[in-house]
Write a protein that holds these residues in place. Sequence first.
Motif, mmCIF file in Angstrom:
data_model
loop_
_atom_site.group_PDB
_atom_site.id
_atom_site.type_symbol
_atom_site.label_atom_id
_atom_site.label_comp_id
_atom_site.label_asym_id
_atom_site.label_seq_id
_atom_site.Cartn_x
_atom_site.Cartn_y
_atom_site.Cartn_z
ATOM 1 N N ALA A 170 0.844 -1.198 0.000
ATOM 2 C CA ALA A 170 0.000 0.000 0.000
ATOM 3 C C ALA A 170 0.879 1.248 0.000
ATOM 4 C CB ALA A 170 -0.923 0.002 1.227
ATOM 5 N N THR A 191 2.310 1.858 -3.487
ATOM 6 C CA THR A 191 1.324 2.370 -4.432
ATOM 7 C C THR A 191 0.962 3.825 -4.108
ATOM 8 O OG1 THR A 191 0.473 0.139 -4.763
ATOM 9 C CG2 THR A 191 -0.955 1.960 -5.445
ATOM 10 N N LEU A 193 1.386 7.338 -6.194
ATOM 11 C CA LEU A 193 0.281 8.261 -6.456
ATOM 12 C C LEU A 193 0.572 9.668 -5.941
ATOM 13 C CD1 LEU A 193 -2.699 5.876 -5.593
ATOM 14 C CD2 LEU A 193 -2.261 6.925 -7.822
ATOM 15 N N TRP A 245 -6.458 1.836 8.214
ATOM 16 C CA TRP A 245 -5.215 2.335 7.611
ATOM 17 C C TRP A 245 -4.810 3.625 8.306
ATOM 18 C CZ3 TRP A 245 -3.011 -0.777 4.025
ATOM 19 C CH2 TRP A 245 -3.846 -1.671 3.327
ATOM 20 N N GLU A 250 -9.749 8.147 -1.786
ATOM 21 C CA GLU A 250 -10.443 8.263 -3.075
ATOM 22 C C GLU A 250 -9.708 7.556 -4.197
ATOM 23 O OE1 GLU A 250 -11.202 12.411 -3.968
ATOM 24 O OE2 GLU A 250 -12.140 12.586 -1.977
ATOM 25 N N THR A 251 -8.393 7.667 -4.200
ATOM 26 C CA THR A 251 -7.650 7.137 -5.340
ATOM 27 C C THR A 251 -7.259 5.681 -5.175
ATOM 28 O OG1 THR A 251 -5.581 7.937 -4.401
ATOM 29 C CG2 THR A 251 -6.688 9.374 -5.989
ATOM 30 N N PHE A 252 -7.297 5.174 -3.951
ATOM 31 C CA PHE A 252 -6.757 3.825 -3.812
ATOM 32 C C PHE A 252 -7.383 2.973 -2.705
ATOM 33 C CE2 PHE A 252 -3.170 1.010 -2.299
ATOM 34 C CZ PHE A 252 -3.322 0.086 -3.321
ATOM 35 N N LEU A 253 -7.476 3.505 -1.509
ATOM 36 C CA LEU A 253 -7.782 2.622 -0.373
ATOM 37 C C LEU A 253 -9.215 2.098 -0.369
ATOM 38 C CD1 LEU A 253 -5.863 4.422 2.532
ATOM 39 C CD2 LEU A 253 -5.202 2.341 1.292
ATOM 40 N N CYS A 254 -10.124 2.821 -1.025
ATOM 41 C CA CYS A 254 -11.528 2.429 -0.974
ATOM 42 C C CYS A 254 -12.109 2.413 -2.381
ATOM 43 C CB CYS A 254 -12.293 3.426 -0.092
ATOM 44 S SG CYS A 254 -14.059 3.137 -0.037
ATOM 45 N N ASN A 255 -12.776 1.326 -2.743
ATOM 46 C CA ASN A 255 -13.487 1.267 -4.012
ATOM 47 C C ASN A 255 -14.959 1.534 -3.714
ATOM 48 O OD1 ASN A 255 -14.960 0.528 -6.272
ATOM 49 N ND2 ASN A 255 -13.579 -1.142 -6.829
ATOM 50 N N PRO A 256 -15.451 2.727 -4.046
ATOM 51 C CA PRO A 256 -16.804 3.106 -3.629
ATOM 52 C C PRO A 256 -17.888 2.246 -4.265
ATOM 53 C CG PRO A 256 -15.900 4.718 -5.159
ATOM 54 C CD PRO A 256 -14.794 3.766 -4.856
ATOM 55 N N ALA A 257 -17.522 1.453 -5.255
ATOM 56 C CA ALA A 257 -18.529 0.588 -5.864
ATOM 57 C C ALA A 257 -19.049 -0.438 -4.866
ATOM 58 C CB ALA A 257 -17.946 -0.119 -7.098
ATOM 59 N N PHE A 258 -18.251 -0.803 -3.910
ATOM 60 C CA PHE A 258 -18.736 -1.783 -2.924
ATOM 61 C C PHE A 258 -18.179 -1.549 -1.528
ATOM 62 C CE2 PHE A 258 -15.337 -4.999 -2.047
ATOM 63 C CZ PHE A 258 -14.350 -4.518 -2.896
ATOM 64 N N GLN A 259 -17.423 -0.450 -1.359
ATOM 65 C CA GLN A 259 -16.851 -0.204 -0.032
ATOM 66 C C GLN A 259 -17.218 1.186 0.469
ATOM 67 O OE1 GLN A 259 -12.705 -0.956 -1.144
ATOM 68 N NE2 GLN A 259 -12.710 -2.811 0.120
ATOM 69 N N ILE A 317 -4.890 -5.239 -0.505
ATOM 70 C CA ILE A 317 -5.809 -4.092 -0.455
ATOM 71 C C ILE A 317 -7.158 -4.498 -1.069
ATOM 72 C CG2 ILE A 317 -6.275 -1.700 -1.159
ATOM 73 C CD1 ILE A 317 -2.728 -2.818 -0.518
ATOM 74 N N ARG A 318 -7.208 -4.825 -2.371
ATOM 75 C CA ARG A 318 -8.396 -5.399 -3.009
ATOM 76 C C ARG A 318 -7.920 -6.154 -4.235
ATOM 77 N NH1 ARG A 318 -9.734 -0.401 -2.395
ATOM 78 N NH2 ARG A 318 -9.204 0.117 -4.545
ATOM 79 N N HIS A 341 -2.637 -0.005 -10.490
ATOM 80 C CA HIS A 341 -1.796 1.185 -10.338
ATOM 81 C C HIS A 341 -0.343 0.931 -10.697
ATOM 82 C CE1 HIS A 341 -4.724 3.930 -8.531
ATOM 83 N NE2 HIS A 341 -5.237 2.867 -7.953
ATOM 84 N N ARG A 378 -10.549 5.194 -11.251
ATOM 85 C CA ARG A 378 -11.590 5.537 -10.276
ATOM 86 C C ARG A 378 -12.744 4.585 -10.538
ATOM 87 N NH1 ARG A 378 -11.414 10.592 -7.827
ATOM 88 N NH2 ARG A 378 -9.252 11.226 -7.610
ATOM 89 N N THR A 422 -15.988 2.430 -11.036
ATOM 90 C CA THR A 422 -17.411 2.655 -10.802
ATOM 91 C C THR A 422 -18.121 1.352 -10.502
ATOM 92 O OG1 THR A 422 -17.833 2.405 -13.157
ATOM 93 C CG2 THR A 422 -17.459 4.637 -12.347
ATOM 94 N N ALA A 455 -20.460 -5.721 -8.252
ATOM 95 C CA ALA A 455 -21.104 -4.843 -7.275
ATOM 96 C C ALA A 455 -20.939 -3.413 -7.759
ATOM 97 C CB ALA A 455 -20.455 -5.016 -5.905
ATOM 98 N N ALA A 456 -22.014 -2.644 -7.681
ATOM 99 C CA ALA A 456 -21.993 -1.223 -8.060
ATOM 100 C C ALA A 456 -23.253 -0.590 -7.515
ATOM 101 C CB ALA A 456 -21.924 -1.083 -9.581
ATOM 102 N N PRO A 457 -23.264 0.740 -7.366
ATOM 103 C CA PRO A 457 -24.498 1.407 -6.953
ATOM 104 C C PRO A 457 -25.606 1.151 -7.979
ATOM 105 C CG PRO A 457 -22.608 2.898 -6.841
ATOM 106 C CD PRO A 457 -22.130 1.668 -7.514
#
Lengths: 769, 145, 256
Positions: free
Chosen positions: B19, B22, B26, B111, B131-140, C53-54, C61, C102, C104, C155-157
């Motif tokens: 992490a 990466t 960034l 983290w 926003e850029t790495f630690l969390c994927n907002p699609a499911f987290q 991480i995922r 990256h 980013r 989605t 998975a997505a909104p």
Amino acid sequence: MTAGVDDAVARGRELGVALSDDELRRIADHLGRLPTATELFAFDAQWSEHCSYKSSREHLKKLPTEGPSVLLGVGEDAGIVRLGEWNGETYGIVVAHESHNHPSQVVPFEGAATGIGGIVRDVLCMGAEVIGIADPLRFGRLENEHCRYVAQQVVDGIAAYGNAIGVPNVGGDVFFDESFDDNVLVNVVALGLVKEKDIIHSRAPEGSVGWDIVLVGKATDRSGFGGASFSSLTLDEEDADQNKGAVQVPDPFLKNVIMRASYAVFAELRANGIVAGFKDLGAGGLAGCSAELCAAGGMGAEVELDRVSTAQRDLPPEVIAIGETQERLCWIVPPSFTPTLLAIYNEMYSLPRVARGACAAIIGKVSDTGRYVAKHCGETVMDVDLEFLTGGVRYHREFVMPPHSRETELERERAVVDAVRVRPATLLARLRAVLAHRDVASRASIFRRYDGVVRGCTAIPPGFADAGVLVPVPGAPLGVAVGIGGNPRYGKIDPRHAAELAVAEAVGHVAAVGAHAAALTDCLNFGDPTVPEQMGAFVAAVDGLAHAARELGVPYVSGNVSFYNRSSSGKHVAPSPIVGCIGTIADVSRIATMGFKHAGSAIVVTAPLELALGGSVIAELLGIASATLPELRYHAFVRQCALVTDALACGAIASAHLIGDGGTLAAIAKMSLTSPRRCGFRVDPKPVAEHAGHEIVWFSEVPGFVVEVVDAASFAELGARHHVDAYDAGEVTGEPDAVIGDERVTLAELREAWEAPLREFYGASTGSA
Amino acid sequence: MTQTFAVTLTIPDNEAFTAFETLARLGIPVARVVRADIWQFEVDASAGDLAGTISSIETIHNPNKHRLAARESDRPIPGEVWVATRDEAPATLVGGRAIPGVRGVRRRTAWRLLDDSGRDVAPHELDRAIETFLCNPAFQVAITA
Amino acid sequence: MLVFPGTNSEDETLRAVRAVGLEGELVHWSQPEKLARFDAYILPGGFAYEDRIRAGAVAAHDAVMDSVIEAAQAGKYVLGICNGAQILAEAGLVPGTGPLRRPTAAFAPNASGRFQSVHVHVKLAVDPSRVPILAGIEPGAVIPAWASHGDGRLAAPDDELARIERDGHLAFVYCDRDGTTVAAPNGSALSCAGLVNAEGNVLAIMPHPERDAWTFQHLDATRDAVRGNTEEMLAPSGGIVFFEAFARAVLAEAIA
């Protein structure tokens, strides 16, 4: 006697090594001085049961190990069996077998995972590509909360490691028995592919004086310190926490990269015509590995422990030298090749970026002194004669052979009649109960946690036939099958006979897919060898393994012994000789899965049905205490195997399945439940029941096969040629039903009975195949 | 009632190491990344000594490589972000095993990003890392203090 | 064919690619300079960077992905299988509805919470014209494959899921052998097995067609039909149609 001898005993006790007083005195006497801590830990590991086979060796000599199929026999980290020729090259299958029982009991996930990690290195260091693994597992009762936990975690540990390194899991078996409540058995067989001319040996090559000793892999840490002697101790619940430190931390991801980097090194060695030595670090750590490498080549070693990459600062020399940190291997290469070797691991595959402190580094030189000398911070911490260190010790353990008692035929029949009267049921109802028995129920929910098809070489993944089959040389029709045998219920009754049946079972499994049994590998899991009855069970099992292998004409190429599988309360595991059979196939277009293929085929049984219920599933369900295990008639069994492979090869039969747990009727049901066309079956149970005297005979676990005959004339001809008396049991139908005499049930219902028990425990997952 | 524990590695944390690499790539001014598994338990009165119980569950805490510490708060500490699976129902089993007195279990990853003086990076840098790495907002979802 | 630390399906994927007439090479993560000269890129299965991480996040990256992203934007074909699919989602290349890197949408942990390996069939769920990367593929083509993953659940909104369906990003769905859509074994939204970007040149598919791409790998009756015929048993079939379509696309592009 020198002055240091008694001090050595005191020091040994103080350090907590498992060496006996006698052994400590011998060491001090040999050295003529007080041994250093590093030396004591080195001897502790090297002379442990795990490394030295000190109790078992005199008996293991009885096992046949030679045959035309053997390319490399027992003696190195793994044996090699001939697969066949392709494009002018001879290919071999590397076979290794290990147990990771104690670690898996203490830390189930990591213990099982490191079991895979260790065996994979054994295969890799022969210069081979790792192509498959298979796990025989023995769990305690699932009614017990801790056993449930262990049974989940072990499967997850195996999955996590095997899936990540990208080696398919192609088989294995699982039994549940109360004798494993406190001592789980986790065995693993690993297979590799190597060209005969490219085999790398685990020894310092001839003329290697002055060559570099290079350590590859993870940074050394405290984990796994004392692992070898730990596995030779009885487990005590209170010690379990303390023992967790002796279990190594696995890193399958790093292993994945090390494997691929090592393949690149193999290619460079071949391109440059260099002979090197390569060995994995297992029990005994760096000192054990490099000592064995140099001892095997008749050399000596000078090692600088300060050059070892460590994860923690200020590690004491004995931890650096003996600790069993995972994911490490040791090369012996000419100095001219060293830069290439280091560049492959450190730059092209960038180990230091993959895991902190991981790397390849020169840590010493090969010498011609015959001594192992290790230095740390300018001090000599180890200076011992290699032959003395690695020669180990031998013990003759007292043993009492297990008693033989079996009931008379009359007693047996009466017991069956009585038991059936107490628990009346129809054949179909009994079949459902047998299919739902924990040792018969579908293993699919376990196999689905494993990746059985990575590498793209899998012809038969686990669960679709008696043996998994790989097609390891792309483009070539050569196949390799791996079948497993061993039954703890039999082991409790008669270890010798159980061992013989385990060999026959493994060989039969390989025959049932159409492969020829080429080699055997054994893992002997027993209790405390200092208890004469336990040692006796071991000796009896080895006798059985030796006898069966001779009779069936298949040699052993590798093996493993695991003693001290007992709990502090004195409970020993069921004597568990577990056998793997490696089968080879010249033309994989002839193999078959066990599922019924065609409506209208005849269902034929190749073995006479006899009432031998000792150790059987039905005996347990009916509460019959029989001590008569199924009879194994070697000549007849060999002929049945030949009939099955020949009939598969010429297309006279479309599928075959060894009669195992649950007997003939369960075997037929499983062939239907795995049918790719969802074929049902019809069986008329009466003639056989009348002939044998009782319908329970349908659940008798006789050594033989159920086959699906599609060409009756050819099959009859083959049967005559092999002198096998087969009989018709019924037919394959196109309906989704099972019909047994007057009874009928849908396959869906039967499937539910078979799949539900372990699915409820291991979880469902569905595909659409 | 909720009880929260943090489990950290005592051996090198390769995930935190990766992490860090990466995030540095960034452009986040980070010198060290600290990671922890956060375990939150919904407990009733019968739970007893929960720390003692979970310290022997290998899935949560393996003394060979983990350190277990109770957290005072059910929320992240300042400078820390918890990454959780969105809309996740609490689990009832851990490693296939029920824990006495525990009704539900949640697992998150914590983290912390430290600069070269050992202090937390500025909040907007942490936000950028999320926003850029630690969390994927699609499911987290990211939970901060 | 990109190899990250942890990739484990590169050899069999390369065999499938070569079997359909393409020339391919493995390029390691430490060799980004070698990437420019290729016409198309494949990200094979495995566990790049140990799924740290995922799944797919670190590799997305990685410096070598800069070249892949550049190539994808220039219209070159990029195919991700399993872990490769996860990387493409994390890189924002599929569904490609947001900014780069980013994501989605995600291939998130399976509903079961664990890795599972099951044989499946997948069906082309968009008009073939939406996937030029699979040139000449039949409408509704059914392909056998192995779903062997721990993180394959789309998975997505909700609004993003609606967009994926409406705008033709849902490339493949799970189905039975006859082509009827079934619930995904991993709990995937929309029963999604694969995503494609708007231009149709970047495709991410979770199940592995290369693991059921030779007759000897088939578990159904098609294998039994050629028992005893060595040549046919070792011939490509089944899942190979996926790679044949990919090869047609790449070869057509290379000639043009």
